[in-house]
Design a protein around this motif. Structure first.
Motif, PDB file in Angstrom:
ATOM      1  N   ILE A  45      -5.925  34.387  24.141  1.00  0.00           N
ATOM      2  CA  ILE A  45      -6.475  35.139  25.259  1.00  0.00           C
ATOM      3  C   ILE A  45      -5.879  34.616  26.569  1.00  0.00           C
ATOM      4  O   ILE A  45      -5.403  35.387  27.390  1.00  0.00           O
ATOM      5  CB  ILE A  45      -8.014  35.033  25.296  1.00  0.00           C
ATOM      6  N   ARG A  46      -5.936  33.300  26.743  1.00  0.00           N
ATOM      7  CA  ARG A  46      -5.363  32.628  27.916  1.00  0.00           C
ATOM      8  C   ARG A  46      -4.977  31.228  27.485  1.00  0.00           C
ATOM      9  O   ARG A  46      -5.573  30.667  26.581  1.00  0.00           O
ATOM     10  CB  ARG A  46      -6.389  32.521  29.051  1.00  0.00           C
ATOM     11  N   GLY A  47      -4.014  30.642  28.170  1.00  0.00           N
ATOM     12  CA  GLY A  47      -3.640  29.277  27.832  1.00  0.00           C
ATOM     13  C   GLY A  47      -2.600  28.725  28.779  1.00  0.00           C
ATOM     14  O   GLY A  47      -2.044  29.435  29.615  1.00  0.00           O
ATOM     15  N   GLY A  48      -2.372  27.418  28.640  1.00  0.00           N
ATOM     16  CA  GLY A  48      -1.384  26.760  29.469  1.00  0.00           C
ATOM     17  C   GLY A  48      -1.067  25.365  28.994  1.00  0.00           C
ATOM     18  O   GLY A  48      -1.755  24.802  28.137  1.00  0.00           O
ATOM     19  N   ASN A  49      -0.008  24.810  29.563  1.00  0.00           N
ATOM     20  CA  ASN A  49       0.452  23.461  29.236  1.00  0.00           C
ATOM     21  C   ASN A  49      -0.326  22.417  30.020  1.00  0.00           C
ATOM     22  O   ASN A  49      -0.598  22.602  31.203  1.00  0.00           O
ATOM     23  CB  ASN A  49       1.941  23.309  29.560  1.00  0.00           C
ATOM     24  N   LEU A  50      -0.628  21.313  29.354  1.00  0.00           N
ATOM     25  CA  LEU A  50      -1.314  20.199  30.002  1.00  0.00           C
ATOM     26  C   LEU A  50      -0.380  19.440  30.931  1.00  0.00           C
ATOM     27  O   LEU A  50       0.786  19.208  30.604  1.00  0.00           O
ATOM     28  CB  LEU A  50      -1.873  19.230  28.955  1.00  0.00           C
ATOM     29  N   THR A  51      -0.916  19.063  32.068  1.00  0.00           N
ATOM     30  CA  THR A  51      -0.263  18.162  33.010  1.00  0.00           C
ATOM     31  C   THR A  51      -1.012  16.843  32.954  1.00  0.00           C
ATOM     32  O   THR A  51      -2.232  16.810  33.135  1.00  0.00           O
ATOM     33  CB  THR A  51      -0.312  18.731  34.444  1.00  0.00           C
ATOM     34  N   ALA A  52      -0.300  15.752  32.669  1.00  0.00           N
ATOM     35  CA  ALA A  52      -0.927  14.429  32.547  1.00  0.00           C
ATOM     36  C   ALA A  52      -1.430  13.939  33.901  1.00  0.00           C
ATOM     37  O   ALA A  52      -0.819  14.227  34.944  1.00  0.00           O
ATOM     38  CB  ALA A  52       0.057  13.434  31.966  1.00  0.00           C
ATOM     39  N   GLN A  53      -2.527  13.186  33.872  1.00  0.00           N
ATOM     40  CA  GLN A  53      -3.087  12.553  35.068  1.00  0.00           C
ATOM     41  C   GLN A  53      -3.470  11.114  34.738  1.00  0.00           C
ATOM     42  O   GLN A  53      -3.582  10.741  33.574  1.00  0.00           O
ATOM     43  CB  GLN A  53      -4.324  13.314  35.538  1.00  0.00           C
ATOM     44  N   SER A  54      -3.714  10.326  35.759  1.00  0.00           N
ATOM     45  CA  SER A  54      -4.201   8.946  35.640  1.00  0.00           C
ATOM     46  C   SER A  54      -3.300   8.073  34.781  1.00  0.00           C
ATOM     47  O   SER A  54      -3.775   7.264  33.982  1.00  0.00           O
ATOM     48  CB  SER A  54      -5.641   8.930  35.107  1.00  0.00           C
ATOM     49  N   SER A  55      -2.009   8.245  34.921  1.00  0.00           N
ATOM     50  CA  SER A  55      -1.009   7.439  34.202  1.00  0.00           C
ATOM     51  C   SER A  55      -1.161   7.510  32.688  1.00  0.00           C
ATOM     52  O   SER A  55      -0.927   6.532  31.990  1.00  0.00           O
ATOM     53  CB  SER A  55      -1.077   5.985  34.670  1.00  0.00           C
ATOM     54  N   THR A  56      -1.565   8.666  32.166  1.00  0.00           N
ATOM     55  CA  THR A  56      -1.634   8.858  30.717  1.00  0.00           C
ATOM     56  C   THR A  56      -0.437   9.682  30.284  1.00  0.00           C
ATOM     57  O   THR A  56       0.243  10.287  31.109  1.00  0.00           O
ATOM     58  CB  THR A  56      -2.923   9.588  30.298  1.00  0.00           C
ATOM     59  N   ASN A  57      -0.212   9.730  29.003  1.00  0.00           N
ATOM     60  CA  ASN A  57       0.875  10.550  28.471  1.00  0.00           C
ATOM     61  C   ASN A  57       0.321  11.839  27.863  1.00  0.00           C
ATOM     62  O   ASN A  57       0.869  12.368  26.913  1.00  0.00           O
ATOM     63  CB  ASN A  57       1.692   9.776  27.437  1.00  0.00           C
ATOM     64  N   THR A  58      -0.763  12.341  28.410  1.00  0.00           N
ATOM     65  CA  THR A  58      -1.397  13.546  27.893  1.00  0.00           C
ATOM     66  C   THR A  58      -0.401  14.704  27.911  1.00  0.00           C
ATOM     67  O   THR A  58       0.277  14.935  28.899  1.00  0.00           O
ATOM     68  CB  THR A  58      -2.634  13.899  28.734  1.00  0.00           C
ATOM     69  N   ARG A  59      -0.325  15.404  26.772  1.00  0.00           N
ATOM     70  CA  ARG A  59       0.557  16.566  26.689  1.00  0.00           C
ATOM     71  C   ARG A  59       0.068  17.498  25.589  1.00  0.00           C
ATOM     72  O   ARG A  59      -0.765  17.137  24.769  1.00  0.00           O
ATOM     73  CB  ARG A  59       2.003  16.153  26.469  1.00  0.00           C
ATOM     74  N   GLY A  60       0.615  18.688  25.607  1.00  0.00           N
ATOM     75  CA  GLY A  60       0.236  19.721  24.647  1.00  0.00           C
ATOM     76  C   GLY A  60      -0.224  20.955  25.391  1.00  0.00           C
ATOM     77  O   GLY A  60       0.075  21.132  26.576  1.00  0.00           O
ATOM     78  N   MET A  61      -0.953  21.812  24.695  1.00  0.00           N
ATOM     79  CA  MET A  61      -1.457  23.041  25.296  1.00  0.00           C
ATOM     80  C   MET A  61      -2.951  23.172  25.048  1.00  0.00           C
ATOM     81  O   MET A  61      -3.468  22.676  24.048  1.00  0.00           O
ATOM     82  CB  MET A  61      -0.742  24.261  24.706  1.00  0.00           C
ATOM     83  N   VAL A  62      -3.603  23.866  25.977  1.00  0.00           N
ATOM     84  CA  VAL A  62      -4.998  24.266  25.816  1.00  0.00           C
ATOM     85  C   VAL A  62      -5.004  25.788  25.846  1.00  0.00           C
ATOM     86  O   VAL A  62      -4.468  26.395  26.782  1.00  0.00           O
ATOM     87  CB  VAL A  62      -5.893  23.717  26.948  1.00  0.00           C
ATOM     88  N   ASP A  63      -5.584  26.406  24.817  1.00  0.00           N
ATOM     89  CA  ASP A  63      -5.664  27.860  24.739  1.00  0.00           C
ATOM     90  C   ASP A  63      -7.092  28.289  24.459  1.00  0.00           C
ATOM     91  O   ASP A  63      -7.835  27.595  23.751  1.00  0.00           O
ATOM     92  CB  ASP A  63      -4.798  28.408  23.589  1.00  0.00           C
ATOM     93  N   ILE A  64      -7.454  29.435  24.970  1.00  0.00           N
ATOM     94  CA  ILE A  64      -8.665  30.129  24.522  1.00  0.00           C
ATOM     95  C   ILE A  64      -8.163  31.183  23.550  1.00  0.00           C
ATOM     96  O   ILE A  64      -7.298  31.997  23.898  1.00  0.00           O
ATOM     97  CB  ILE A  64      -9.423  30.760  25.694  1.00  0.00           C
ATOM     98  N   VAL A  65      -8.687  31.161  22.324  1.00  0.00           N
ATOM     99  CA  VAL A  65      -8.213  32.070  21.280  1.00  0.00           C
ATOM    100  C   VAL A  65      -9.389  32.801  20.644  1.00  0.00           C
ATOM    101  O   VAL A  65     -10.533  32.361  20.736  1.00  0.00           O
ATOM    102  CB  VAL A  65      -7.405  31.315  20.193  1.00  0.00           C
ATOM    103  N   LYS A  66      -9.058  33.917  19.988  1.00  0.00           N
ATOM    104  CA  LYS A  66     -10.040  34.712  19.247  1.00  0.00           C
ATOM    105  C   LYS A  66      -9.512  34.881  17.832  1.00  0.00           C
ATOM    106  O   LYS A  66      -8.328  35.188  17.637  1.00  0.00           O
ATOM    107  CB  LYS A  66     -10.234  36.060  19.931  1.00  0.00           C
TER     108      LYS A  66
END
Length: 151
Positions: A45-66
């Motif tokens: 439905i909607r989604g996007g790529n993660l942007t890391a914060q607080s000196s972490t290596n956070t990555r991947g995508m967050v999506d709302i799906v049906k």
């Protein structure tokens, strides 16, 4: 000045370590895994790529799906990882890229996440369009680990 820098560095290290392990593949059996198996195809439905914060290596995508049964989920992609993926790393939907836990209605708690990789977290219904971002948050330290605009 050097003492101040050292103290600040030690304090930041302590806060970040309170969120859990350094390994994205470690799991903590005390953290409930609320993710669900979803079979068949899902519609993003909607989604996007993660942007890391607080000196972490956070990555991947967050999506709302049906799914095919018209159930809604927040999906973290199979490439999802964060430096501290155990402890109190939590997924939220938010009205902005900065989570404001003091403003009722500006966020929706989704789930605690305890390991890297793909997850599907069930939602009670289609989320309100006001939620424009997925947030990865460290509850123990009260700091953001990443955000994703939901386009």
């Amino acid at each position: 000045m050097k003492t101040y820098t050292l103290i600040t560095g030690l304090l930041l290290s302590f806060i970040l370590s309170s969120c859990g392990s350094d390994s994205a593949t470690d799991t903590d059996p005390s953290i409930p895994d609320n993710s669900q198996e979803v079979s068949g195809t899902v519609q993003v439905i909607r989604g996007g790529n993660l942007t890391a914060q607080s000196s972490t290596n956070t990555r991947g995508m967050v999506d709302i799906v049906k799914d095919q049964q018209n159930r809604y989920f927040v999906r973290l992609s199979d490439s999802f990882t964060t430096k501290f993926s155990t402890g109190t790393v939590t997924v939220y939907l938010s009205t902005g890229q900065a989570l404001n836990l003091n403003s009722q209605g500006s966020f929706q708690l989704v789930s605690v996440v305890g390991k890297a990789g793909e997850h599907f977290f069930a939602l009670p219904s289609k989320p309100d369009d006001k939620f424009t971002h997925g947030i990865i948050w460290c509850g123990a330290a009260g700091i953001p680990f990443g955000f994703a605009p939901l386009n």
